[in-house]
Scaffold this active site. Sequence first.
Site, PDB file in Angstrom:
ATOM      1  N   ASP A 127       0.982  -1.310   0.055  1.00  0.00           N
ATOM      2  CA  ASP A 127       0.169   0.165   0.073  1.00  0.00           C
ATOM      3  C   ASP A 127       0.793   1.267  -0.074  1.00  0.00           C
ATOM      4  O   ASP A 127       0.448   2.320   0.362  1.00  0.00           O
ATOM      5  CB  ASP A 127      -0.896   0.143   1.112  1.00  0.00           C
ATOM      6  N   LYS A 130      -0.304   4.808  -1.173  1.00  0.00           N
ATOM      7  CA  LYS A 130      -1.163   5.586  -0.251  1.00  0.00           C
ATOM      8  C   LYS A 130      -0.697   6.815   0.178  1.00  0.00           C
ATOM      9  O   LYS A 130      -1.226   7.616   0.596  1.00  0.00           O
ATOM     10  CB  LYS A 130      -1.938   4.690   0.817  1.00  0.00           C
ATOM     11  N   HIS A 155      -3.860   4.286  -5.819  1.00  0.00           N
ATOM     12  CA  HIS A 155      -2.457   3.946  -5.211  1.00  0.00           C
ATOM     13  C   HIS A 155      -1.640   2.642  -5.596  1.00  0.00           C
ATOM     14  O   HIS A 155      -0.528   2.660  -5.258  1.00  0.00           O
ATOM     15  CB  HIS A 155      -3.024   3.814  -3.607  1.00  0.00           C
ATOM     16  N   HIS A 181      -2.004  -6.130  -6.200  1.00  0.00           N
ATOM     17  CA  HIS A 181      -2.646  -6.872  -5.174  1.00  0.00           C
ATOM     18  C   HIS A 181      -4.076  -6.556  -5.246  1.00  0.00           C
ATOM     19  O   HIS A 181      -4.855  -7.055  -4.373  1.00  0.00           O
ATOM     20  CB  HIS A 181      -2.031  -6.562  -3.714  1.00  0.00           C
ATOM     21  N   HIS A 182      -4.415  -5.549  -6.027  1.00  0.00           N
ATOM     22  CA  HIS A 182      -5.952  -5.395  -6.183  1.00  0.00           C
ATOM     23  C   HIS A 182      -6.645  -5.932  -7.410  1.00  0.00           C
ATOM     24  O   HIS A 182      -7.924  -5.695  -7.644  1.00  0.00           O
ATOM     25  CB  HIS A 182      -6.505  -3.837  -5.917  1.00  0.00           C
TER      26      HIS A 182
END
Lengths: 269, 126
Positions: A127, A130, A155, A181-182
Amino acid sequence: MSLSQNTLIEELQNFMDNDMERFQSLGKKIIKDFKRQQRIMEQSDRRQRQEYDQLQEKLLEVEALNHEIEETQKEVVFTMGAIGESRSKETGNHVKRVAGYSKILALAYGMGEAEAEMLKQASPMHDIGKVAIPDAVLNKPGKLNEAEYIIMEQHAQLGYEMLKHSKRPLLLAASTVAYEHHEKYDGTGYPRGIKGENIHIYGRITAIADVFDALGSDRVYKKAWGDERIFDLLRAESGKHFDPELVDLFFDNAEEIISVREAYRDIFE
Amino acid sequence: MKTLTIEASKYTPEIEMNAENNILSIKGKSYPENTFDFYAPVMAWLQEYFAQEDLPKVTLNMDIIYFNSSSSKLFFDLFDLLEEAHEKGKEICINWYYDDENESAEEAGEDFKEDFEGMDFNIIKK
């Protein structure tokens, strides 16, 4: 055998048919040569010992430096991950847990120890993007509207952009993790909407690790889910959000995964 | 006589046997795979060189930072050759150079010097 030794032997053979005077001078030469050999040997022994000592010393230095580099790298990477998390009011323990689950799943998937360890170290940075998301969006209580959601989704791309220029395998792994990862197994994820095996295994592993941990934690917008409810979701999303093979491996290794969660449980005052 | 020049390699020194200014020099590292083969042309050159009459003063400069045992043996042989020429009346000066931090090069130089007492053998710190 050296040239001079060959000559000596030749002369010695000659001498056998000849006179005493030459025998004496040859004898002297031979004795001198023996003594020299002895000295050359001593000289070289002395030097060998010195060299070996130095080598050992240097080796220890290199090992210590290597260790230092590795530790520094781990710390930097972990800290970067923690920075990303801290901006979104996650705890440092979230990245530790995701790291732990990722390694368990990587090993179960058949990855070698070294690569699994690398993924463990890289996954806390999932992340990192972010840090570039405005606070108003990142920490907005309640649901994001569509525009805010689009900003938030950036992000993944941003994290990838930050890390992709590195030449270090660890940071490159982290860039892949941040980027993918998304993504979802059925192609409905973001940022690229890639599907199945086109999503790098690092991305597929971190996806399930991250979601499992997020659902089990209290967040600004929700209370933690109970385990059974989480497990139901993982099963339901097998082949949709998640790689079905990884979902199976998750349940095969659930005990170990939960023990990681216990070891890094968040403590709230 | 023709000057003999051998370029340095990873394992062998730079060599110049200069017949014009009578300065002979061996400089660098010496741990060839086959030391005696490597130095054979040098030894042959020296033999021919010292066979000449009326040589002026000859200087050999040795600046060896690293060498193996067979090179050590070879250097003894080489100094023998020089000593022989010296005994026949040739004027010869040997300069053994070493780096301040290179203890073993200094020790080796002292070792050689000891064996050739009659020669003009100088140990020189660079």
